[in-house]
Design an enzyme around this catalytic site. Structure first.
Site, PDB file in Angstrom:
ATOM      1  N   GLY A 273       7.643   1.854  -7.488  1.00 43.03           N
ATOM      2  CA  GLY A 273       7.444   2.746  -8.637  1.00 43.03           C
ATOM      3  C   GLY A 273       6.168   3.571  -8.482  1.00 43.03           C
ATOM      4  N   LEU A 274       5.092   2.928  -8.023  1.00 39.95           N
ATOM      5  CA  LEU A 274       3.816   3.648  -7.871  1.00 39.95           C
ATOM      6  C   LEU A 274       3.910   4.705  -6.775  1.00 39.95           C
ATOM      7  CD1 LEU A 274       1.306   0.682  -8.230  1.00 39.95           C
ATOM      8  CD2 LEU A 274       1.656   2.544  -9.863  1.00 39.95           C
TER       9      LEU A 274
ATOM     10  N   GLY B 165      12.673  -3.728  -9.241  1.00 43.58           N
ATOM     11  CA  GLY B 165      12.813  -4.755  -8.208  1.00 43.58           C
ATOM     12  C   GLY B 165      14.139  -4.649  -7.491  1.00 43.58           C
TER      13      GLY B 165
ATOM     14  N   HIS C  24     -18.216   3.303  16.073  1.00 47.69           N
ATOM     15  CA  HIS C  24     -18.875   4.109  15.035  1.00 47.69           C
ATOM     16  C   HIS C  24     -18.654   5.591  15.327  1.00 47.69           C
ATOM     17  CE1 HIS C  24     -21.824   5.399  12.109  1.00 47.69           C
ATOM     18  NE2 HIS C  24     -22.331   6.206  13.030  1.00 47.69           N
TER      19      HIS C  24
END
Ligand SMILES: Cc1cc2nc3c(=O)[nH]c(=O)nc-3n(C[C@H](O)[C@H](O)[C@H](O)COP(=O)(O)OP(=O)(O)OC[C@H]3O[C@@H](n4cnc5c(N)ncnc54)[C@H](O)[C@@H]3O)c2cc1C
EC number: 1.8.1.4
Length: 479
Positions: free
Chosen positions: A193-194, A278, A451
């Site tokens: 859903g998100l 779901g 880095h």
């Protein structure tokens, strides 16, 4: 009786197709049955994941994210590109192309590895026989020494919001909208859903998410879920918790949704409604009589730790069995089962299966949250490092979020890692490897990270477990 195989796999999703390829690579005579047909009536491999799940959703998430970056963020970087507009038809065409490239790729891999493709619906009969019924209704029965069921899952439907042709849709329907709905309702603020809500929000929808639970993302570490809620609501997702949908009504070209929340009965009108509450294991018309394969009370095929069902030589993997409904979990089970059938000793580490939510920022985790670790009786120690203190995150203009390392204080072993931030879905892989190798926080802390990279935040979070993060004022110092 038609051909006999060493292995027949039923279902060609990421569980089944991987199992079939692995079995064939090991020299086993393998067939894979698939009943999914595309719009042209052609059988397609790849299951939910490739056709209506992981891949098309990520394609739309990527496009919509790039659109937002170009529209809202490039200016901050000194890039002017004038008016930015979205061509939905082109976005969908690209998504469809990616899907067909990948599904076609699986068919190619079957050929290359010598997997026999059986087109039609497979039904398991007793004594390890599989009946395959094609689109023309003709059936053929095959015998195998071993069978792997990988029939996956389908969306759950709820009585208050029954599907309609195009107004109330499931996740698959939400990947096919031909225009941006002005008012979009989403029932269920879980992972799917998100992600879908984010796609359409970025493209301009007013998105309201109705979530019955009072807690947001309860499977996610609390600190991370709070940050996720903050970030997503800031982007305009209106996430209503404790909102239980009680009914819906289609009026002309709108959907009126009724729900109750702490303030009583509410009503809201949408142009489209997505139901994302779901998925359920899919075993419809799969099992004949006396197969020895049992379902549990929730409809999952019952299996042991090695995915063996109650019937010797019959295995089940992926979404149709217990465990997280994730493509990579099914694939790994497929590899394990193929290896076991080949006579090898194989097992899965269910403690080190990563999960990712592909929102922006992404959310990713593996292992226990701080709360789960406490519930499981661990004495917990954590280290947190925010991306706001990461040089690379600053350079990337992506300083939201953090990395959190959860350890067992008595051994320093890493038992969970939780990330919200840019590329969290990629970063989590190093945490998975660390956990797979039984790493301690100190092991991670003593490892050299390149880095400037976002992965240095994982390093710093591991250092922070003992209060020694370099680029942050630490909460505690070693005595
Ligand atoms: C919108 C969405 C986004 C998702 N995003 C992600 C993600 O980013 N990452 C992730 O890990 N997971 C994601 N998932 C979940 C993922 O798609 C599933 O976990 C995964 O597809 C399960 O794999 P599977 O092989 O078990 O089943 P499926 O992929 O469901 O495949 C099962 C196959 O079996 C076939 N089948 C069923 N019954 C029969 C039969 N009797 N005979 C012949 N064939 C049969 C079906 O047609 C299907 O092709 C997402 C799901 C959705 C809906």
């Amino acid at each position: 009786m038609a051909d006999k195989f060493d292995v027949i796999v039923i279902g060609a999703g990421p569980g089944g197709y991987v199992a079939a390829i692995r079995a064939a690579q090991l020299g086993l005579k393998t067939a894979c049955v698939e009943k999914w047909v595309n719009r042209e009536g052609k059988t397609v491999h790849g299951g939910t994941c490739l056709n209506v799940g992981c891949i098309p959703s990520k394609s739309l998430l990527e496009t919509s994210h790039k659109y937002v970056e170009a529209r809202d963020e490039y200016g901050d970087l000194g890039i002017s590109i004038g008016d930015v507009s979205m061509d939905i038809e082109k976005m969908m065409a690209r998504k469809d192309k990616v899907v067909s490239q990948l599904t076609g790729g699986i068919s190619g891999l079957f050929k290359a590895n010598g997997v026999t493709s059986l087109e039609g619906a497979g039904k398991l009969l007793k004594d390890k026989q599989v009946e395959v019924t094609g689109q023309d209704g003709e059936s053929q029965t095959y015998q195998a020494d071993n069978i792997i069921i990988a029939t996956g899952s389908v969306p759950v439907e709820i009585p208050p919001a029954p599907m309609t042709e195009d107004l109330i849709v499931d996740s698959a329907g939400a990947l096919e909208f031909q225009e941006v709905p002005k008012r979009l309702g989403v029932i269920g603020a879980g992972v799917i859903g998100l992600e879908l809500g984010s796609v359409w929000r970025r493209l301009g929808s007013e998105v309201t998410m109705l979530e019955a639970l009072d807690t947001f993302l309860p499977v996610v570490d609390e600190q991370i879920s709070k940050e996720t809620y903050k970030q997503l609501t800031k982007q305009g997702l209106d996430i209503k918790l404790g909102a239980r949908v009680t009914g819906s009504e289609v009026r002309d070209s709108e959907v009126v949704v009724k729900y109750t929340d702490s303030e009583g009965e509410q009503e809201q009108t949408f142009d489209k409604l997505i139901v994302c509450v779901g998925r359920r294991p899919y075993t419809d018309s799969l099992l004949g009589d006396d197969t020895g394969v049992e379902l549990d009370e929730r409809g999952f095929i019952q299996v042991d730790d090695t995915c063996q069902t109650g019937a010797p030589g019959v295995y089940a993997i992926g979404d149709v069995v217990r465990g997280p409904m994730l493509a990579h979990k099914g694939s790994e089970e497929g590899v394990m089962v193929a290896d076991i059938i080949h006579g090898e000793k194989a097992e899965m580490n269910y403690e080190a299966i990563p999960s990712v939510i592909y929102t922006a920022p992404e959310v990713a985790w593996v292992g226990r949250s701080e709360q789960q670790a406490q519930e499981d009786g661990f004495e917990v120690k954590t280290g947190v490092f925010p991306f706001s203190a990461s040089g690379r995150a600053m350079a990337n203009n992506a300083t939201e979020g953090m990395v959190k390392v959860v350890t067992d204080a008595s051994t320093d072993r890493v038992i969970g890692v939780h990330i919200i931030g840019q590329h969290a879905g990629e970063l989590i892989a190093e945490a998975v490897i660390a956990m797979e190798f039984g790493s301690s926080a100190e092991d991670l802390a003593l490892t050299c990270f390149a880095h400037p990279t976002l992965s240095e935040a994982v390093h710093e979070a591991a250092l922070a477990v003992d209060g020694h993060a370099i680029h942050m004022a630490n909460r505690k110092k070693k005595s």
